[in-house]
Write a protein that holds these residues in place. Sequence first.
Motif, mmCIF file in Angstrom:
data_model
loop_
_atom_site.group_PDB
_atom_site.id
_atom_site.type_symbol
_atom_site.label_atom_id
_atom_site.label_comp_id
_atom_site.label_asym_id
_atom_site.label_seq_id
_atom_site.Cartn_x
_atom_site.Cartn_y
_atom_site.Cartn_z
ATOM 1 N N LEU A 1 0.834 -1.194 0.000
ATOM 2 C CA LEU A 1 0.000 0.000 0.000
ATOM 3 C C LEU A 1 0.876 1.254 0.000
ATOM 4 C CD1 LEU A 1 -2.861 1.186 0.148
ATOM 5 C CD2 LEU A 1 -2.660 1.076 2.629
ATOM 6 N N MET A 2 1.955 1.236 0.779
ATOM 7 C CA MET A 2 2.868 2.375 0.807
ATOM 8 C C MET A 2 3.491 2.603 -0.568
ATOM 9 S SD MET A 2 4.582 1.796 4.612
ATOM 10 C CE MET A 2 6.173 2.217 4.061
ATOM 11 N N ALA A 3 3.888 1.531 -1.250
ATOM 12 C CA ALA A 3 4.498 1.660 -2.572
ATOM 13 C C ALA A 3 3.496 2.208 -3.589
ATOM 14 C CB ALA A 3 5.040 0.309 -3.031
ATOM 15 N N VAL A 4 2.258 1.737 -3.540
ATOM 16 C CA VAL A 4 1.225 2.219 -4.470
ATOM 17 C C VAL A 4 0.949 3.699 -4.234
ATOM 18 C CG1 VAL A 4 -1.240 2.029 -5.044
ATOM 19 C CG2 VAL A 4 0.164 -0.021 -4.847
ATOM 20 N N ILE A 5 0.841 4.103 -2.972
ATOM 21 C CA ILE A 5 0.564 5.506 -2.661
ATOM 22 C C ILE A 5 1.713 6.390 -3.130
ATOM 23 C CG2 ILE A 5 0.304 7.156 -0.773
ATOM 24 C CD1 ILE A 5 -1.268 4.943 0.702
ATOM 25 N N LEU A 6 2.947 5.973 -2.882
ATOM 26 C CA LEU A 6 4.086 6.774 -3.333
ATOM 27 C C LEU A 6 4.146 6.851 -4.856
ATOM 28 C CD1 LEU A 6 6.914 5.840 -0.824
ATOM 29 C CD2 LEU A 6 5.700 7.988 -1.054
ATOM 30 N N PHE A 7 3.898 5.740 -5.540
ATOM 31 C CA PHE A 7 3.899 5.748 -7.002
ATOM 32 C C PHE A 7 2.850 6.704 -7.553
ATOM 33 C CE2 PHE A 7 1.985 4.073 -10.920
ATOM 34 C CZ PHE A 7 3.054 4.250 -11.782
ATOM 35 N N LEU A 8 1.633 6.617 -7.025
ATOM 36 C CA LEU A 8 0.565 7.477 -7.516
ATOM 37 C C LEU A 8 0.815 8.950 -7.184
ATOM 38 C CD1 LEU A 8 -2.564 5.274 -6.810
ATOM 39 C CD2 LEU A 8 -1.450 5.712 -9.004
ATOM 40 N N SER A 9 1.428 9.219 -6.033
ATOM 41 C CA SER A 9 1.747 10.597 -5.673
ATOM 42 C C SER A 9 2.799 11.180 -6.614
ATOM 43 C CB SER A 9 2.249 10.669 -4.234
ATOM 44 O OG SER A 9 1.269 10.227 -3.347
ATOM 45 N N ILE A 10 3.819 10.396 -6.910
ATOM 46 C CA ILE A 10 4.859 10.862 -7.834
ATOM 47 C C ILE A 10 4.285 11.032 -9.230
ATOM 48 C CG2 ILE A 10 7.033 10.183 -8.946
ATOM 49 C CD1 ILE A 10 7.786 8.888 -6.224
ATOM 50 N N LEU A 11 3.437 10.109 -9.654
ATOM 51 C CA LEU A 11 2.804 10.218 -10.969
ATOM 52 C C LEU A 11 1.933 11.471 -11.057
ATOM 53 C CD1 LEU A 11 2.230 8.986 -13.762
ATOM 54 C CD2 LEU A 11 0.327 7.752 -12.701
ATOM 55 N N GLU A 12 1.173 11.746 -10.005
ATOM 56 C CA GLU A 12 0.327 12.945 -9.990
ATOM 57 C C GLU A 12 1.177 14.210 -10.075
ATOM 58 O OE1 GLU A 12 -2.483 15.910 -9.577
ATOM 59 O OE2 GLU A 12 -2.761 13.852 -10.211
ATOM 60 N N ALA A 13 2.288 14.246 -9.345
ATOM 61 C CA ALA A 13 3.171 15.413 -9.401
ATOM 62 C C ALA A 13 3.774 15.564 -10.795
ATOM 63 C CB ALA A 13 4.268 15.281 -8.354
ATOM 64 N N MET A 14 4.161 14.451 -11.401
ATOM 65 C CA MET A 14 4.721 14.519 -12.754
ATOM 66 C C MET A 14 3.670 14.965 -13.766
ATOM 67 S SD MET A 14 7.238 11.216 -12.881
ATOM 68 C CE MET A 14 7.655 11.467 -14.602
ATOM 69 N N LEU A 15 2.457 14.453 -13.647
ATOM 70 C CA LEU A 15 1.392 14.860 -14.564
ATOM 71 C C LEU A 15 1.068 16.345 -14.417
ATOM 72 C CD1 LEU A 15 -1.073 11.858 -14.280
ATOM 73 C CD2 LEU A 15 0.256 12.498 -16.300
ATOM 74 N N ALA A 16 1.138 16.854 -13.200
ATOM 75 C CA ALA A 16 0.770 18.242 -12.951
ATOM 76 C C ALA A 16 1.862 19.222 -13.371
ATOM 77 C CB ALA A 16 0.430 18.437 -11.478
ATOM 78 N N PHE A 17 3.134 18.854 -13.174
ATOM 79 C CA PHE A 17 4.194 19.840 -13.347
ATOM 80 C C PHE A 17 5.213 19.520 -14.440
ATOM 81 C CE2 PHE A 17 2.734 20.231 -8.936
ATOM 82 C CZ PHE A 17 2.228 21.505 -9.019
ATOM 83 N N THR A 18 5.424 18.254 -14.747
ATOM 84 C CA THR A 18 6.362 17.899 -15.825
ATOM 85 C C THR A 18 5.735 16.836 -16.721
ATOM 86 O OG1 THR A 18 7.449 16.250 -14.453
ATOM 87 C CG2 THR A 18 8.414 18.445 -14.445
ATOM 88 N N PRO A 19 4.674 17.173 -17.437
ATOM 89 C CA PRO A 19 3.990 16.158 -18.244
ATOM 90 C C PRO A 19 4.831 15.614 -19.396
ATOM 91 C CG PRO A 19 3.062 18.326 -18.660
ATOM 92 C CD PRO A 19 4.033 18.472 -17.529
ATOM 93 N N GLU A 20 5.860 16.347 -19.814
ATOM 94 C CA GLU A 20 6.695 15.862 -20.907
ATOM 95 C C GLU A 20 7.596 14.704 -20.471
ATOM 96 O OE1 GLU A 20 8.746 19.138 -18.747
ATOM 97 O OE2 GLU A 20 6.801 19.016 -19.713
ATOM 98 N N ASN A 21 7.780 14.503 -19.171
ATOM 99 C CA ASN A 21 8.632 13.424 -18.664
ATOM 100 C C ASN A 21 7.859 12.149 -18.310
ATOM 101 O OD1 ASN A 21 10.857 15.083 -18.887
ATOM 102 N ND2 ASN A 21 10.707 15.790 -16.767
ATOM 103 N N VAL A 22 6.552 12.174 -18.433
ATOM 104 C CA VAL A 22 5.737 11.015 -18.075
ATOM 105 C C VAL A 22 5.795 9.977 -19.203
ATOM 106 C CG1 VAL A 22 3.405 10.215 -17.530
ATOM 107 C CG2 VAL A 22 4.191 12.415 -16.675
#
Length: 139
Positions: free
Chosen positions: A30-51
């Motif tokens: 659960l901790m790994a899933v939450i961290l992955f989704l949090s990092i993905l959300e930050a990347m989608l919001a601020f650096t979408p070209e790196n996703v």
Amino acid sequence: MLTPNSLSIEIERRERMESRQYIRRPHPVLMAVILFLSILEAMLAFTPENVPYSSLGSFGPLFARLVYYHSAFLQNIFFLAVTLNAVTGFAAYRLARSRGIENPARFKWCLHCLLFGVFSLRYLIAFNRTSSTGSTEIV
């Protein structure tokens, strides 16, 4: 020589010490899933070209569309999640203090709730420092 009375006193003392240092983490998956989704959300919001949209399977086109048409919405969701987790971390610190948990463990509760939100806070809410028999109890 330990008498039954001194043994029960020693057990009670250890239980009190454990309850003051109580910390429990969410499940590692659960901790790994939450961290992955949090990092993905930050990347989608601020650096979408790196996703790596192609690596996200069927979610890739959905996320690409969200980034293209609703980038401000994604940034607002990110800031809302960060704000809610900060409030949850502060609440966890206060709740841990009211439950008699000492400072190093209190800081850990605050950090865990800041990172994992209510998935960590629920263990602190379920923790009762002492039951009617005087032992540590988790509801």
